[in-house]
Design a protein around this motif. Structure first.
Motif: not given
Length: 332
Positions: A296-308
């Protein structure tokens, strides 16, 4: 080849409807000629699908005969698959998964084969102790000892026996030997893995082992094991973040901006693990329930600066710490 498969599946879906399909409907939907439409019908009949036609005025309507007394019928073959047939299907599906128009179907079928295998006995469905995989059987098995280890795993999964495994984990210099209860084997990220349970001081613990890191494996047959409900094999294989699983379930809400959020909604998320909705400002909120914290953390990192935002404190902390490490590495 891929285009023909898509045409065949689409034609089969149309003919299988209660109202069937006319030749003209097939031509229009598939954008093919009359000759090609007849060729598809012939191909379906050669493949064993029981088709028949009904005259409706001046036009024939093609139907599927499911044994309702109309048209002609055919004997239903034995639909059980042996381990060799499932292995061949798995290899073929892995190859066509690279074709964009077929990837969705092939991935779905692969998951069903793996689930069938897990409950039928093992990877792609072994039910007996005589299974032998060679390098040509499964391309992901590259060494003879890996094939032997896979055979042992298949036997022990089928019999619910224990295994004695000698394993070298990543980033560790020593190997460890301990007893495991294998649950199922599966493919992920280009490798072969086994989910298994270890019991330490009466406590069950779910672990994942990579086939290539197993140094020795023996079926000691000393005990039988029935997995508890918390280790449901189907949930292990379906969880989109389920390569490395925690013992406890994790739930979190993740907000992505409009651009990345819309992109992520186009993926085929299993709704028992991921649901999402659009916010008034155009951002997207994803509610996630998983035991795969790491993925899950790896997926969030793949979203880069788009995580709010991330609602789960632990996941948020792990995400921030990983970002700090990455930034420190890039600045060094």
């Amino acid at each position: 080849m891929a285009d023909q498969i898509v045409q065949l599946v689409t034609a089969l879906r149309m003919i299988g409807r209660p109202d069937g399909a006319t030749l003209r409907q097939l031509e229009s939907e598939l954008m093919i000629s009359e000759r090609t439409a007849y060729r598809l019908l012939g191909k379906l009949q050669e493949s064993g699908y029981p088709l028949y036609d009904d005259q409706n005025g001046h036009e024939k309507i093609w139907h599927m005969n499911w044994g309702d007394g109309r048209g002609w019928s055919m004997p239903v073959p034995n639909t059980s698959l042996n381990q060799e047939e499932q292995a061949v299907l798995g290899i073929l599906l892995s190859h066509i998964a690279t074709v964009p128009s077929l990837s969705g179907w092939s991935q779905s079928l692969l998951r069903k084969l793996q689930y069938l295998g897990a409950y039928g006995g093992a990877f792609w469905g072994s039910k007996g102790p005589t299974i032998q995989f060679s390098q040509s059987d499964l391309s992901k098995i590259s060494q003879p000892d890996e094939a032997e280890h896979m055979a042992v795993l298949l036997r022990t999964i089928a019999s619910h026996h224990t295994c004695t495994v000698t394993y070298k984990a990543p980033f560790q210099t020593e190997t460890k030997t301990y007893a495991i209860y294998p649950l199922c084997c599966f493919t992920a990220s280009g490798g072969l893995y086994v989910y298994c349970v270890t019991v330490n001081k009466g406590q069950e613990r779910l672990i994942m082992l990579a086939l290539e890191r197993i140094h020795a494996l023996g079926d000691d047959g000393k005990a039988q094991f029935t997995p508890s409900e918390s280790y449901d094999i189907k949930s292990l294989l379906d969880d989109p973040f389920g390569i490395m699983l925690e013992k406890e379930w994790i739930e979190t809400d993740v907000v992505l901006d409009s651009r990345q959020g819309w992109y992520e909604t186009q993926k085929q998320w299993p709704n028992q693990f991921v649901t999402f909705g659009e916010n008034e400002d155009g951002s997207w909120c994803f509610h996630i329930r998983t035991r795969g914290a790491y993925a899950l953390v790896i997926w969030l990192l793949s979203c880069a600066g788009h995580v709010r935002s991330i609602s789960n404190a632990k996941i948020k902390s792990d995400y921030q710490e990983t970002l700090k490490k990455e930034l420190s590495l890039l600045q060094s």
